[in-house]
Design an enzyme around this catalytic site. Structure first.
Site, PDB file in Angstrom:
ATOM      1  N   ASP A 135       4.281 -36.333 -17.829  1.00  0.00           N
ATOM      2  CA  ASP A 135       5.187 -35.227 -17.744  1.00  0.00           C
ATOM      3  C   ASP A 135       4.784 -33.785 -18.426  1.00  0.00           C
ATOM      4  O   ASP A 135       5.108 -32.957 -17.668  1.00  0.00           O
ATOM      5  CB  ASP A 135       6.344 -35.798 -18.420  1.00  0.00           C
ATOM      6  CG  ASP A 135       7.715 -34.871 -18.226  1.00  0.00           C
ATOM      7  OD1 ASP A 135       7.869 -34.680 -17.094  1.00  0.00           O
ATOM      8  OD2 ASP A 135       8.213 -34.565 -19.168  1.00  0.00           O
ATOM      9  N   CYS A 145      12.364 -40.443   4.367  1.00  0.00           N
ATOM     10  CA  CYS A 145      13.980 -40.872   4.383  1.00  0.00           C
ATOM     11  C   CYS A 145      14.490 -40.436   5.667  1.00  0.00           C
ATOM     12  O   CYS A 145      15.672 -40.922   6.083  1.00  0.00           O
ATOM     13  CB  CYS A 145      14.498 -39.437   3.387  1.00  0.00           C
ATOM     14  SG  CYS A 145      14.017 -39.438   1.783  1.00  0.00           S
ATOM     15  N   CYS A 195      18.259 -39.618   6.858  1.00  0.00           N
ATOM     16  CA  CYS A 195      19.323 -39.743   5.730  1.00  0.00           C
ATOM     17  C   CYS A 195      19.316 -38.670   4.845  1.00  0.00           C
ATOM     18  O   CYS A 195      18.303 -37.989   4.553  1.00  0.00           O
ATOM     19  CB  CYS A 195      18.761 -40.883   4.774  1.00  0.00           C
ATOM     20  SG  CYS A 195      19.716 -41.324   3.296  1.00  0.00           S
ATOM     21  N   CYS A 222      21.405 -37.833  -0.402  1.00  0.00           N
ATOM     22  CA  CYS A 222      21.417 -37.066  -1.620  1.00  0.00           C
ATOM     23  C   CYS A 222      21.892 -35.859  -1.741  1.00  0.00           C
ATOM     24  O   CYS A 222      22.558 -35.354  -2.271  1.00  0.00           O
ATOM     25  CB  CYS A 222      19.945 -37.300  -2.153  1.00  0.00           C
ATOM     26  SG  CYS A 222      18.814 -36.504  -0.874  1.00  0.00           S
ATOM     27  N   CYS A 246      25.003 -34.066  -4.015  1.00  0.00           N
ATOM     28  CA  CYS A 246      24.755 -33.071  -4.839  1.00  0.00           C
ATOM     29  C   CYS A 246      25.888 -31.888  -5.135  1.00  0.00           C
ATOM     30  O   CYS A 246      25.903 -31.440  -3.872  1.00  0.00           O
ATOM     31  CB  CYS A 246      23.470 -32.268  -4.676  1.00  0.00           C
ATOM     32  SG  CYS A 246      23.282 -31.018  -6.096  1.00  0.00           S
ATOM     33  N   CYS A 259      20.399 -26.921 -10.035  1.00  0.00           N
ATOM     34  CA  CYS A 259      20.334 -28.720 -10.380  1.00  0.00           C
ATOM     35  C   CYS A 259      20.833 -28.834 -11.910  1.00  0.00           C
ATOM     36  O   CYS A 259      20.364 -27.967 -13.051  1.00  0.00           O
ATOM     37  CB  CYS A 259      18.791 -28.836 -10.562  1.00  0.00           C
ATOM     38  SG  CYS A 259      18.751 -30.490 -10.815  1.00  0.00           S
ATOM     39  N   CYS A 291      20.861 -35.896 -15.005  1.00  0.00           N
ATOM     40  CA  CYS A 291      22.002 -35.994 -13.870  1.00  0.00           C
ATOM     41  C   CYS A 291      21.309 -37.134 -12.821  1.00  0.00           C
ATOM     42  O   CYS A 291      20.060 -37.047 -12.527  1.00  0.00           O
ATOM     43  CB  CYS A 291      22.159 -34.785 -12.916  1.00  0.00           C
ATOM     44  SG  CYS A 291      23.224 -35.179 -11.384  1.00  0.00           S
ATOM     45  N   CYS A 326      21.821 -37.544  -7.231  1.00  0.00           N
ATOM     46  CA  CYS A 326      20.955 -37.723  -5.956  1.00  0.00           C
ATOM     47  C   CYS A 326      20.399 -38.979  -5.966  1.00  0.00           C
ATOM     48  O   CYS A 326      19.963 -39.235  -4.779  1.00  0.00           O
ATOM     49  CB  CYS A 326      20.114 -36.481  -5.937  1.00  0.00           C
ATOM     50  SG  CYS A 326      18.701 -36.372  -7.225  1.00  0.00           S
ATOM     51  N   CYS A 329      21.048 -42.649  -3.210  1.00  0.00           N
ATOM     52  CA  CYS A 329      20.239 -43.160  -2.488  1.00  0.00           C
ATOM     53  C   CYS A 329      19.958 -44.606  -2.246  1.00  0.00           C
ATOM     54  O   CYS A 329      20.128 -45.413  -3.013  1.00  0.00           O
ATOM     55  CB  CYS A 329      18.792 -42.846  -3.145  1.00  0.00           C
ATOM     56  SG  CYS A 329      17.279 -43.182  -2.166  1.00  0.00           S
TER      57      CYS A 329
END
Ligand code: B12
Length: 290
Positions: A157, A211, A214, A217, A221, A236, A263, A266, A270
């Site tokens: 990260d 995806c 699809c 998501c 949102c 976001c 959050c 999204c 899925c």
């Protein structure tokens, strides 16, 4: 140092034994995806401007760690489909006290004080920077024992590393339309972490999948932050509730769906994150022959 086919197998075995949910190898060269990254971050908000500053380092793992020859990239699952978010929130107790107790910076206190305020799934466990880095340290120790002379540097990260792209290249998962790495087996509720190694291990095949058509998501949102694989980070909710030092605009604060730290909307939408047997509306299923 000479490496063999067995070295890459053993490195991945060690990773799994030390707590990774999945592990793969990526090369340490320049990343084609960097072009799209640079374009996308040029429009990112002030609170994420560090991504522009450290941008060049992300072009190649070698720009960050000159000795890197390959990367062990791992997924660490933090949520399973059968787990109950409401029950976990109840167990956590007062959201503000929970976050303060787990060392997280509270960015939008007024959202946290609303009744039913939700903390996102990833933040309900111990700070993942610590939890994942401990596992990666154990892996590095194991790898050094197995392959004496090998050196490595851990990332999770906070280092200027394009983790999602390395995870895709290492075969962990494909890039979802919500921009996250999506695995057929694990869904997307996992962290990414890895080790830049100074040995050139044979890379895995990049993950296949997409995806398709699809767009659940995007539809889920509430602020319209997702569009065709790109994120408008300035809209976001995760950005506003975990990173921003400014107060969330009233227009967005009215659309949080209760999320006050991070959050999951999204990811909740899925199909890859749904319990077994869940059917996405509008998706056909080939039924077993009776
Ligand atoms: C900055 C950051 C954020 C920012 C920005 C998110 C973002 N998508 O960029 C904020 C604070 C909003 C955020 C939120 C979250 N994050 Co975050 N974050 C990061 C961080 C530090 C850097 C990511 C980055 O480089 N962003 C810059 C943008 C430009 O990159 P990008 O989204 O990958 O953009 C690509 C696509 O948009 C695509 N693209 C752009 N335009 C177009 C157009 C088309 C047509 C297409 C097809 C594609 C496309 O190309 C871009 C470049 O690859 C990484 C850790 C790391 N060092 O990599 C964690 C990381 C991505 N985050 C993570 C997590 C868990 C989250 C949250 C789920 C937390 C939460 N529950 O609130 C949310 C998810 C929100 C979301 N849908 O992305 C995990 C993701 C794990 C996974 N399975 O993928 C990571 C990897 C941390 C970790 N080590 O585990 N995060």
């Amino acid at each position: 140092m000479e490496t063999t086919f067995n070295s890459r197998i053993r490195v991945k075995e060690i990773a799994l034994a030390c707590g990774a949910s999945a592990a793969g190898i990526a090369a340490a060269g320049e990343l084609e995806e960097f072009k799209r990254f640079s374009l996308a971050v040029s429009a990112y908000p002030q609170g994420l401007s560090y991504l522009r500053r450290s941008g060049l380092k992300r072009h190649s793992l070698k720009n960050w760690n000159v000795d890197a020859a390959s990367a062990l990239v791992c997924a660490f699952r933090y949520w399973e489909p059968a787990m109950d978010h409401a029950a976990a929130l109840k167990a956590a107790g007062d959201p503000a006290a929970f976050l303060a107790g787990s060392g997280r910076r509270i960015t939008q206190p007024e959202l946290l004080s609303l009744p039913g305020a939700k903390i996102s799934r990833y933040a309900l466990s111990r700070d993942y920077h610590l939890a994942v880095k401990e596992k990666l340290s154990a892996m590095l120790t194991g790898i050094k024992q197995e392959l004496p002379g090998v050196e490595g540097v851990i990332f999770c990260d906070t280092s200027p590393v394009l983790e999602k792209e390395l995870a895709r290249l290492a075969g962990i998962g494909f890039r979802g339309r919500n921009t996250l790495v999506m695995s057929g087996e694990l869904g997307s509720y996992f962290f990414i972490g890895g080790i830049a190694l100074d040995i050139g291990l044979e890379p895995d095949k990049p993950a296949a999948g997409s995806c398709g058509e699809c767009r659940l998501c995007e539809a889920a949102c509430p602020t319209g932050a997702l569009n065709g694989g790109a994120l408008d980070a300035g809209r976001c909710l995760s950005y506003w509730t975990t990173q921003s030092k400014e107060k969330i605009p009233a227009e967005l604060a009215a659309k949080t769906g209760g999320f006050a730290y991070g959050c999951d909307l999204c990811q909740e939408a899925c199909p890859h994150n749904k319990p077994p047997g869940w059917l996405a509306p509008g998706f056909e299923t080939i039924k077993p022959i009776k």
